[in-house]
Design an enzyme around this catalytic site. Structure first.
Site, PDB file in Angstrom:
ATOM      1  N   HIS A 307       0.996  -1.293  -0.069  1.00 19.08           N
ATOM      2  CA  HIS A 307       0.045  -0.266  -0.098  1.00 19.08           C
ATOM      3  C   HIS A 307       0.827   1.079  -0.095  1.00 19.08           C
ATOM      4  O   HIS A 307       1.925   1.330   0.549  1.00 19.08           O
ATOM      5  CB  HIS A 307      -0.624   0.231   1.228  1.00 19.08           C
ATOM      6  CG  HIS A 307      -1.482   0.738   1.181  1.00 19.08           C
ATOM      7  ND1 HIS A 307      -1.547   2.313   1.371  1.00 19.08           N
ATOM      8  CD2 HIS A 307      -3.293   0.701   0.599  1.00 19.08           C
ATOM      9  CE1 HIS A 307      -3.017   2.916   1.261  1.00 19.08           C
ATOM     10  NE2 HIS A 307      -3.652   2.021   0.416  1.00 19.08           N
ATOM     11  N   ASP A 364      -8.210  -5.146  -0.124  1.00 14.85           N
ATOM     12  CA  ASP A 364      -8.586  -6.743  -1.030  1.00 14.85           C
ATOM     13  C   ASP A 364      -8.366  -7.513  -0.316  1.00 14.85           C
ATOM     14  O   ASP A 364      -8.859  -8.392  -1.320  1.00 14.85           O
ATOM     15  CB  ASP A 364      -7.823  -5.699  -2.789  1.00 14.85           C
ATOM     16  CG  ASP A 364      -8.100  -3.770  -2.408  1.00 14.85           C
ATOM     17  OD1 ASP A 364      -9.396  -3.865  -2.492  1.00 14.85           O
ATOM     18  OD2 ASP A 364      -7.567  -3.548  -2.719  1.00 14.85           O
TER      19      ASP A 364
HETATM   20  N1  ACO Z   1       3.978  -7.881  -4.530  1.00  9.20           N
HETATM   21  C1  ACO Z   1       5.509  -7.520  -4.731  1.00  9.20           C
HETATM   22  N2  ACO Z   1       6.319  -6.956  -5.061  1.00  9.20           N
HETATM   23  C2  ACO Z   1       5.617  -5.300  -4.516  1.00  9.20           C
HETATM   24  C3  ACO Z   1       4.154  -5.004  -4.098  1.00  9.20           C
HETATM   25  C4  ACO Z   1       3.392  -6.817  -4.241  1.00  9.20           C
HETATM   26  N3  ACO Z   1       2.022  -6.602  -4.451  1.00  9.20           N
HETATM   27  N4  ACO Z   1       3.898  -4.326  -3.448  1.00  9.20           N
HETATM   28  C5  ACO Z   1       5.463  -3.311  -4.151  1.00  9.20           C
HETATM   29  N5  ACO Z   1       6.579  -4.408  -4.252  1.00  9.20           N
HETATM   30  C6  ACO Z   1       7.536  -3.786  -4.723  1.00  9.20           C
HETATM   31  C7  ACO Z   1       8.097  -3.434  -5.167  1.00  9.20           C
HETATM   32  O1  ACO Z   1       8.135  -4.131  -6.501  1.00  9.20           O
HETATM   33  C8  ACO Z   1       9.723  -1.928  -5.221  1.00  9.20           C
HETATM   34  O2  ACO Z   1      10.061  -3.101  -5.049  1.00  9.20           O
HETATM   35  P1  ACO Z   1      11.514  -2.789  -5.091  1.00  9.20           P
HETATM   36  O3  ACO Z   1      11.878  -1.696  -4.096  1.00  9.20           O
HETATM   37  O4  ACO Z   1      12.517  -3.808  -5.230  1.00  9.20           O
HETATM   38  O5  ACO Z   1      11.954  -1.628  -6.479  1.00  9.20           O
HETATM   39  C9  ACO Z   1       8.733  -1.907  -3.851  1.00  9.20           C
HETATM   40  O6  ACO Z   1       7.776  -2.746  -3.238  1.00  9.20           O
HETATM   41  C10 ACO Z   1       7.890  -0.682  -3.279  1.00  9.20           C
HETATM   42  O7  ACO Z   1       6.692  -0.560  -4.693  1.00  9.20           O
HETATM   43  P2  ACO Z   1       6.252   0.890  -4.903  1.00  9.20           P
HETATM   44  O8  ACO Z   1       5.327   0.086  -5.918  1.00  9.20           O
HETATM   45  O9  ACO Z   1       7.055   1.679  -4.667  1.00  9.20           O
HETATM   46  O10 ACO Z   1       5.240   1.120  -3.931  1.00  9.20           O
HETATM   47  P3  ACO Z   1       3.678   1.832  -4.646  1.00  9.20           P
HETATM   48  O11 ACO Z   1       3.519   2.890  -2.846  1.00  9.20           O
HETATM   49  O12 ACO Z   1       3.935   2.848  -4.978  1.00  9.20           O
HETATM   50  O13 ACO Z   1       2.946   1.173  -4.412  1.00  9.20           O
HETATM   51  C11 ACO Z   1       1.139  -0.507  -4.226  1.00  9.20           C
HETATM   52  C12 ACO Z   1       1.591   0.324  -3.940  1.00  9.20           C
HETATM   53  C13 ACO Z   1       0.249   0.351  -6.223  1.00  9.20           C
HETATM   54  C14 ACO Z   1      -0.552  -0.451  -3.747  1.00  9.20           C
HETATM   55  C15 ACO Z   1       1.594  -1.828  -4.871  1.00  9.20           C
HETATM   56  O14 ACO Z   1       2.154  -2.140  -3.244  1.00  9.20           O
HETATM   57  C16 ACO Z   1       1.070  -2.679  -5.937  1.00  9.20           C
HETATM   58  O15 ACO Z   1       1.008  -2.941  -6.957  1.00  9.20           O
HETATM   59  N6  ACO Z   1       0.257  -3.637  -5.076  1.00  9.20           N
HETATM   60  C17 ACO Z   1       0.025  -4.564  -5.259  1.00  9.20           C
HETATM   61  C18 ACO Z   1      -2.116  -4.177  -6.317  1.00  9.20           C
HETATM   62  C19 ACO Z   1      -2.796  -3.850  -5.196  1.00  9.20           C
HETATM   63  O16 ACO Z   1      -2.702  -5.188  -3.779  1.00  9.20           O
HETATM   64  N7  ACO Z   1      -3.223  -2.855  -4.707  1.00  9.20           N
HETATM   65  C20 ACO Z   1      -4.527  -2.407  -3.663  1.00  9.20           C
HETATM   66  C21 ACO Z   1      -4.286  -1.330  -3.312  1.00  9.20           C
HETATM   67  S1  ACO Z   1      -5.072  -0.982  -1.819  1.00  9.20           S
HETATM   68  C22 ACO Z   1      -6.433   0.482  -2.695  1.00  9.20           C
HETATM   69  O17 ACO Z   1      -6.461   0.576  -3.542  1.00  9.20           O
HETATM   70  C23 ACO Z   1      -7.647  -0.033  -1.858  1.00  9.20           C
END
Ligand code: ACO
Length: 426
Positions: A307, A364
């Protein structure tokens, strides 16, 4: 009390003093509104990771501690004790209603809960297999054509009417997208039922027989709506505020919010969680899925994990996990997906990759399993999120207008294109 920080801007060799604003909770914010006019320099923050886009008194999130408050009340208490309409009132007006205020509010919502019959004609323009979110973007946007001429957004009472109209109509709009999809007749609301029960009735009832709403499911529905009602300045809420800043019609603003919510990185994630669990298929395939999620050359992510704000457990995920368990037990459903989800959570939480990046289950992760157990088709998951979030969107929309006009929201950019050049002589 205003504090000041010194901002050194080395490129221009100037030093400026910027005020620091203090909130009641959470991080302070440096006020940079005069930075461009005084220093001729812009702030660069794509993704808004360090930007507070507005002042708001509605919802507070502490992502490090895993805290979510609506108007100061912890989400866990509201999900357990309040009704959804009580929460809507709280979000819109700032305080919990007295019994009399609640009765009047419920009446006002009930008064607006039907759709104009011509709105129902809109559905026929969509393909039968259209995604409910596509239908909702269209139908909610179309409502602006019905309520534009007598909608003065400068009149506070008319604004409240528009907000209540949206909250009131959303269950029928969402249920009708599903009914149209399966070829069933549109179902009308029953005023004797609560908000959650009414939605279940419009989703699963048939005109040919009485549909008895089971209290456990009605309560779970209310709880799902409460958990999804607001979440401060997320992508869809910011979209609503941005659209509203131009003075746009409220129905058009909410349609914009629905469009933004649809994406798999936002509201579309609960649908994505279920297809991911389906793809994993069995507990024995979990290590392979974890390895793929960690592989930088693979675009696969563990849906329902991570998140932007929560770097701890999303407090909503704990509530929804408990509700999912209760509903599954009540219905006697033995869903292998729940076992896969719980095992996946356990393995991911002990894995260095997820620990280092503070990736915890979000709301979620379990909401899909719960909604599936309640017999909602996967395509309705995000539509239900949109229905619930409408109360947050309209509250934020009301707040923006009540705060007075701060001018249109208009971000700037760091231009990286070609410098000025002349059109060639031919
Ligand atoms: N699985 C694997 N790796 C992940 C995940 C994941 N679900 N989420 C983040 N990471 C990793 C990224 O690859 C990144 O790694 P790095 O530092 O080695 O490059 C690190 O964790 C940070 O991730 P970001 O993408 O910078 O985090 P951001 O805050 O931009 O993204 C998000 C948050 C979009 C929710 C992301 O975690 C994601 O895509 N999760 C899966 C989708 C999801 O569940 N969305 C629902 C959000 S809640 C809502 O809307 C109610």
């Amino acid at each position: 009390m205003t504090r000041y920080v010194t901002a050194s801007i080395t490129k221009k060799k100037t030093e400026g003093v910027l005020p620091v604003m203090e909130g009641t909770m959470g991080p302070d914010a440096v006020d940079i509104t005069s930075m461009y006019s005084q220093q001729g320099i812009l702030a660069f923050d794509p993704g808004f990771r360090s930007t507070a886009s507005c002042q708001s008194a509605i919802t507070f999130v502490d992502g490090e501690k895993g805290i979510l408050l609506y108007r100061g009340y912890p989400i866990e208490q509201l999900a357990e004790k309040a009704s959804y309409l009580e929460v809507v009132y709280l979000l819109m007006f700032g305080e919990l209603p007295t019994q009399e205020e609640m009765d009047i509010f419920r009446q006002r919502v009930t008064h607006f809960n039907m759709l104009h019959e011509q709105v129902l004609d809109f559905y026929k323009g969509f393909r039968r297999d259209a995604h409910p979110m596509a239908v909702m973007v269209g139908v909610v946007g179309a409502l602006s054509a019905f309520y534009h001429d007598h909608m003065d957004i400068n009149d506070p009472e008319q604004r409240i009417n528009a907000a209540i109209r949206l909250v009131a109509k959303m269950p029928m709009i969402a249920a009708s997208s599903y009914n149209y999809n399966i070829g069933a007749p549109h179902r009308y609301p029953r005023n004797a039922l609560g908000y959650g029960a009414n939605f279940l009735h419009m989703m699963f009832g048939m005109p040919s027989e009485d549909y008895v709403v089971e209290p456990v499911l009605a309560r779970a529905m209310e709880s799902i709506f409460i958990l999804h009602a607001d979440h401060e300045q997320n992508a869809s809420t910011s979209t609503v505020r941005l659209a509203a800043s131009s003075g746009a019609n409220p129905f058009a603003c909410i349609a914009a919010g629905i469009a933004s919510l649809w994406g798999p990185a936002h509201g579309g994630a609960n649908e994505a969680v279920l297809s991911m669990l389906g793809e994993i298929g069995s507990v024995k395939n979990i290590p392979k899925a974890i390895a793929r999620a960690k592989d930088k050359n693979d675009s696969f992510r563990l849906m329902g994990f991570g998140h932007r704000v929560y770097k701890n457990f999303d407090p909503r995920s704990r509530v929804i996990q408990k509700t999912a368990r209760e509903v599954l037990d009540y219905l006697g459903t033995d869903d292998p997906m729940l076992e896969i989800a719980m095992r996946l959570e356990e393995i991911a939480l002990s894995d260095e990759y997820f620990i280092e990046r503070k990736l915890y289950p979000n709301v979620d992760f379990y909401s899909g399993i719960l909604l599936k157990a309640m017999k909602f088709p996967t395509t309705m998951f995000t539509a239900i999120f949109a229905l619930a979030r409408t109360s947050g969107w309209v509250s934020q929309w009301l707040e923006l207008h009540n705060q007075g006009n701060h001018g249109i929201d208009r971000p700037r950019q760091l231009y990286v294109g070609k410098p000025t050049r002349d059109y060639p002589n031919k």
